[in-house]
Write a protein that holds these residues in place. Structure first.
Motif, PDB file in Angstrom:
ATOM      1  N   TRP A 205       0.798  -1.226   0.000  1.00 29.18           N
ATOM      2  CA  TRP A 205       0.000   0.000   0.000  1.00 29.18           C
ATOM      3  C   TRP A 205       0.833   1.280   0.000  1.00 29.18           C
ATOM      4  O   TRP A 205       0.335   2.347  -0.331  1.00 29.18           O
ATOM      5  CB  TRP A 205      -0.906   0.018   1.230  1.00 29.18           C
ATOM      6  CG  TRP A 205      -1.994  -1.013   1.184  1.00 29.18           C
ATOM      7  CD1 TRP A 205      -2.205  -1.947   0.206  1.00 29.18           C
ATOM      8  CD2 TRP A 205      -3.019  -1.223   2.162  1.00 29.18           C
ATOM      9  NE1 TRP A 205      -3.289  -2.719   0.514  1.00 29.18           N
ATOM     10  CE2 TRP A 205      -3.804  -2.309   1.706  1.00 29.18           C
ATOM     11  CE3 TRP A 205      -3.333  -0.612   3.376  1.00 29.18           C
ATOM     12  CZ2 TRP A 205      -4.908  -2.770   2.435  1.00 29.18           C
ATOM     13  CZ3 TRP A 205      -4.421  -1.070   4.087  1.00 29.18           C
ATOM     14  CH2 TRP A 205      -5.208  -2.144   3.629  1.00 29.18           C
ATOM     15  N   LEU A 206       2.104   1.214   0.406  1.00 31.43           N
ATOM     16  CA  LEU A 206       2.882   2.421   0.706  1.00 31.43           C
ATOM     17  C   LEU A 206       2.853   3.467  -0.408  1.00 31.43           C
ATOM     18  O   LEU A 206       2.488   4.621  -0.178  1.00 31.43           O
ATOM     19  CB  LEU A 206       4.327   2.046   1.033  1.00 31.43           C
ATOM     20  CG  LEU A 206       5.264   3.242   1.256  1.00 31.43           C
ATOM     21  CD1 LEU A 206       4.935   3.973   2.542  1.00 31.43           C
ATOM     22  CD2 LEU A 206       6.715   2.807   1.258  1.00 31.43           C
ATOM     23  N   LEU A 207       3.230   3.108  -1.628  1.00 30.83           N
ATOM     24  CA  LEU A 207       3.363   4.111  -2.682  1.00 30.83           C
ATOM     25  C   LEU A 207       2.034   4.789  -2.994  1.00 30.83           C
ATOM     26  O   LEU A 207       1.988   5.993  -3.247  1.00 30.83           O
ATOM     27  CB  LEU A 207       3.950   3.489  -3.955  1.00 30.83           C
ATOM     28  CG  LEU A 207       5.423   3.093  -3.897  1.00 30.83           C
ATOM     29  CD1 LEU A 207       5.891   2.575  -5.254  1.00 30.83           C
ATOM     30  CD2 LEU A 207       6.293   4.267  -3.448  1.00 30.83           C
ATOM     31  N   GLY A 208       0.956   4.039  -2.960  1.00 24.48           N
ATOM     32  CA  GLY A 208      -0.358   4.613  -3.235  1.00 24.48           C
ATOM     33  C   GLY A 208      -0.826   5.574  -2.166  1.00 24.48           C
ATOM     34  O   GLY A 208      -1.764   6.352  -2.388  1.00 24.48           O
ATOM     35  N   LYS A 209      -0.192   5.531  -1.014  1.00 23.80           N
ATOM     36  CA  LYS A 209      -0.616   6.356   0.113  1.00 23.80           C
ATOM     37  C   LYS A 209       0.285   7.565   0.361  1.00 23.80           C
ATOM     38  O   LYS A 209      -0.044   8.410   1.190  1.00 23.80           O
ATOM     39  CB  LYS A 209      -0.625   5.499   1.395  1.00 23.80           C
ATOM     40  CG  LYS A 209      -1.681   4.395   1.401  1.00 23.80           C
ATOM     41  CD  LYS A 209      -3.065   4.973   1.654  1.00 23.80           C
ATOM     42  CE  LYS A 209      -4.103   3.894   1.904  1.00 23.80           C
ATOM     43  NZ  LYS A 209      -5.395   4.468   2.347  1.00 23.80           N
ATOM     44  N   THR A 210       1.429   7.646  -0.313  1.00 23.91           N
ATOM     45  CA  THR A 210       2.448   8.576   0.182  1.00 23.91           C
ATOM     46  C   THR A 210       2.967   9.573  -0.848  1.00 23.91           C
ATOM     47  O   THR A 210       4.012  10.157  -0.654  1.00 23.91           O
ATOM     48  CB  THR A 210       3.595   7.769   0.825  1.00 23.91           C
ATOM     49  OG1 THR A 210       4.255   8.569   1.789  1.00 23.91           O
ATOM     50  CG2 THR A 210       4.569   7.252  -0.221  1.00 23.91           C
ATOM     51  N   PHE A 211       2.191   9.773  -1.953  1.00 22.92           N
ATOM     52  CA  PHE A 211       2.540  10.870  -2.855  1.00 22.92           C
ATOM     53  C   PHE A 211       2.579  12.182  -2.059  1.00 22.92           C
ATOM     54  O   PHE A 211       1.896  12.324  -1.030  1.00 22.92           O
ATOM     55  CB  PHE A 211       1.492  11.004  -3.967  1.00 22.92           C
ATOM     56  CG  PHE A 211       1.602   9.985  -5.070  1.00 22.92           C
ATOM     57  CD1 PHE A 211       2.490  10.182  -6.120  1.00 22.92           C
ATOM     58  CD2 PHE A 211       0.806   8.843  -5.084  1.00 22.92           C
ATOM     59  CE1 PHE A 211       2.578   9.253  -7.160  1.00 22.92           C
ATOM     60  CE2 PHE A 211       0.887   7.916  -6.110  1.00 22.92           C
ATOM     61  CZ  PHE A 211       1.784   8.116  -7.158  1.00 22.92           C
ATOM     62  N   ASP A 212       3.356  13.137  -2.538  1.00 25.08           N
ATOM     63  CA  ASP A 212       3.379  14.460  -1.903  1.00 25.08           C
ATOM     64  C   ASP A 212       1.954  15.010  -1.803  1.00 25.08           C
ATOM     65  O   ASP A 212       1.156  14.835  -2.733  1.00 25.08           O
ATOM     66  CB  ASP A 212       4.224  15.435  -2.728  1.00 25.08           C
ATOM     67  CG  ASP A 212       5.721  15.126  -2.640  1.00 25.08           C
ATOM     68  OD1 ASP A 212       6.107  14.266  -1.833  1.00 25.08           O
ATOM     69  OD2 ASP A 212       6.488  15.756  -3.398  1.00 25.08           O
ATOM     70  N   THR A 213       1.651  15.674  -0.692  1.00 27.56           N
ATOM     71  CA  THR A 213       0.355  16.314  -0.357  1.00 27.56           C
ATOM     72  C   THR A 213      -0.740  15.318   0.015  1.00 27.56           C
ATOM     73  O   THR A 213      -1.883  15.708   0.191  1.00 27.56           O
ATOM     74  CB  THR A 213      -0.175  17.250  -1.476  1.00 27.56           C
ATOM     75  OG1 THR A 213      -0.733  16.489  -2.567  1.00 27.56           O
ATOM     76  CG2 THR A 213       0.894  18.207  -1.973  1.00 27.56           C
ATOM     77  N   PHE A 214      -0.399  14.030   0.180  1.00 26.84           N
ATOM     78  CA  PHE A 214      -1.432  13.013   0.435  1.00 26.84           C
ATOM     79  C   PHE A 214      -1.771  12.848   1.920  1.00 26.84           C
ATOM     80  O   PHE A 214      -2.438  11.885   2.289  1.00 26.84           O
ATOM     81  CB  PHE A 214      -1.011  11.668  -0.166  1.00 26.84           C
ATOM     82  CG  PHE A 214      -1.476  11.459  -1.593  1.00 26.84           C
ATOM     83  CD1 PHE A 214      -1.693  12.536  -2.434  1.00 26.84           C
ATOM     84  CD2 PHE A 214      -1.695  10.182  -2.094  1.00 26.84           C
ATOM     85  CE1 PHE A 214      -2.113  12.349  -3.748  1.00 26.84           C
ATOM     86  CE2 PHE A 214      -2.114   9.981  -3.405  1.00 26.84           C
ATOM     87  CZ  PHE A 214      -2.330  11.063  -4.235  1.00 26.84           C
TER      88      PHE A 214
END
Length: 314
Positions: A205-214
Motif C-alpha cells: 500500500w505504501l506508494l499509493g498512500k504517500t505521494f506528496d500532499t497526500f
C-alpha cells in the motif's frame, strides 16, 4: 489583504461548521505563519474556527515547532495552559496561514480496515489484528493546502480519519497505560491512489498512500483532556459539498489504546508521531461505478470537537 483563495476557504470553513461554534477554553495547539512573523510559530486556536494566540509571543523561550514542544512535555504544556487562561490578543484567522499541527514527525503510522462499517462495504471480515502500514512524513500538508493529483495516478480517492498524536516516548506500552502517551487528536485526510495501492507495487500500500500532499492534517492538535470521548465523535467527509462519508468513531474496530499497544510492540513511539486510525465507509473506489477525485474538487474532512480541514484538488 485577504487573497481570493483564502477568502473562499474561510467562507467554506464557516459553512462547514455544522456542529455548534463556541469559543472555548479547550487546548487547541496549532502551527502557523503570518506575514509579520519570521518562519513558523506555535499558537492556540481560540475555539474551533477561531483566531490564533501567538504562544511564542507569550513566551519567547518556547520552541517554534510542535515536535519540540511535545518533546519538552509538561513544562511547555503548562505555559500553553497559562496562555489559554490569560486575556491575550488574538490574530484574526484571515491574517494567518495554518500549517499542519505536526510537521516532520519521526513516523506516520496508518491503520487499514479499522471501521466495522467500512469492512462491510468491502465484503471483508473484520480484522482480528490491526492492519498497519505507513505514509512518509513528506506527504503531510496543512489543513487548507492543495492536494496535488500526481500524473502517475488516475484513481485518487478520499478518506477522512481521526489522527492520534503521540506525546511521549514509549515502547511495549500496555493498553491500560496508552492514553498517558497521547498528546491529543487531529483531523487527517488519508488521500489514496487506488491504482498504486491495489494493483501496482506488488499490492503493497505504501506508494499509493504517500505521494506528496497526500496527508493533510489539522486544523489543530486538540489535547486529549479537551476531547470528551475520542471514540464517540461524528466523522464525515464532503466532496464539493456532498456528504460522501458519515459515521462515528465508535465504529472503530481497534481503539486508540489497543493501537498504541499493538504498534509499540514493533517500534518505539516518539513525541509527534502520528497514528491515522482508519476510515469509515463511503470512499470512492467502492462506489458503483467508482468515483475518483478530479481537478477543481474540494474535499472537507470534519470530526466533531476537532474541526474541519478543507483541501482543493489541483
Amino acid at each position: 489583504m485577504l487573497f481570493p483563495v483564502r477568502r473562499r476557504l474561510l467562507t467554506a470553513l464557516l459553512q462547514a461548521q455544522h456542529w455548534p461554534f463556541q469559543p472555548s477554553r479547550d487546548m487547541r495547539l496549532v502551527q502557523f505563519q503570518a506575514p509579520h512573523l519570521t518562519g513558523p510559530h506555535l499558537g492556540l486556536e481560540s475555539g474551533n474556527g477561531g483566531g490564533v494566540i501567538n504562544l511564542n509571543a507569550f513566551d519567547p523561550t518556547l520552541p517554534k515547532t510542535m515536535v519540540e514542544f511535545l518533546e519538552q512535555g509538561e513544562s511547555t504544556l503548562s505555559v500553553a495552559r497559562r496562555a489559554l487562561a490569560a486575556q491575550l490578543p488574538v490574530l484574526p484567522r484571515t491574517e494567518v496561514t495554518f500549517l499542519a499541527p505536526v510537521t516532520r514527525p519521526d513516523k506516520v503510522v496508518c491503520v487499514g480496515m479499522n471501521y466495522v462499517d467500512h469492512c462491510k462495504e468491502q465484503n471483508v471480515p473484520v480484522p482480528k489484528e490491526p492492519i498497519i502500514f505507513s505514509k512518509f512524513a513528506s506527504s503531510i500538508v496543512g489543513p487548507y493546502d492543495e492536494v496535488i493529483l500526481p500524473p502517475e495516478s488516475q484513481e485518487v480517492d478520499w478518506e477522512v480519519e481521526l489522527a492520534v498524536v503521540i506525546g511521549k516516548k514509549g515502547k511495549h506500552i500496555k493498553a491500560t497505560d496508552a492514553m498517558a502517551y497521547v498528546a491529543g487528536f487531529t483531523v487527517a485526510h488519508d488521500v489514496s491512489a487506488r491504482d498504486w495501492q491495489m494493483r501496482r507495487n506488488g499490492r503493497q500500500w505504501l506508494l499509493g498512500k504517500t505521494f506528496d500532499t497526500f496527508c493533510p492534517l489539522g486544523p489543530a492538535l486538540v489535547t486529549k483532556d479537551s476531547v470528551a470521548d475520542p471514540h464517540n465523535l461524528k466523522i464525515c467527509c464532503r466532496v464539493n459539498g456532498e456528504v460522501v462519508q458519515s459515521s462515528n468513531t465508535s465504529q472503530m474496530v481497534f481503539k486508540t489504546e489497543e493501537l498504541i499497544a499493538w504498534v509499540s510492540q514493533f517500534v518505539t513511539l516518539y513525541p509527534g508521531d502520528i497514528i491515522l486510525t482508519g476510515t469509515p465507509p463511503g470512499v470512492g473506489v467502492f462506489r458503483k461505478p467508482p468515483v475518483f477525485l478530479k481537478k477543481g474538487d474540494e474535499v472537507q474532512c470534519e470530526i466533531e470537537e476537532l474541526g474541519v480541514i478543507i483541501n482543493k484538488v489541483v
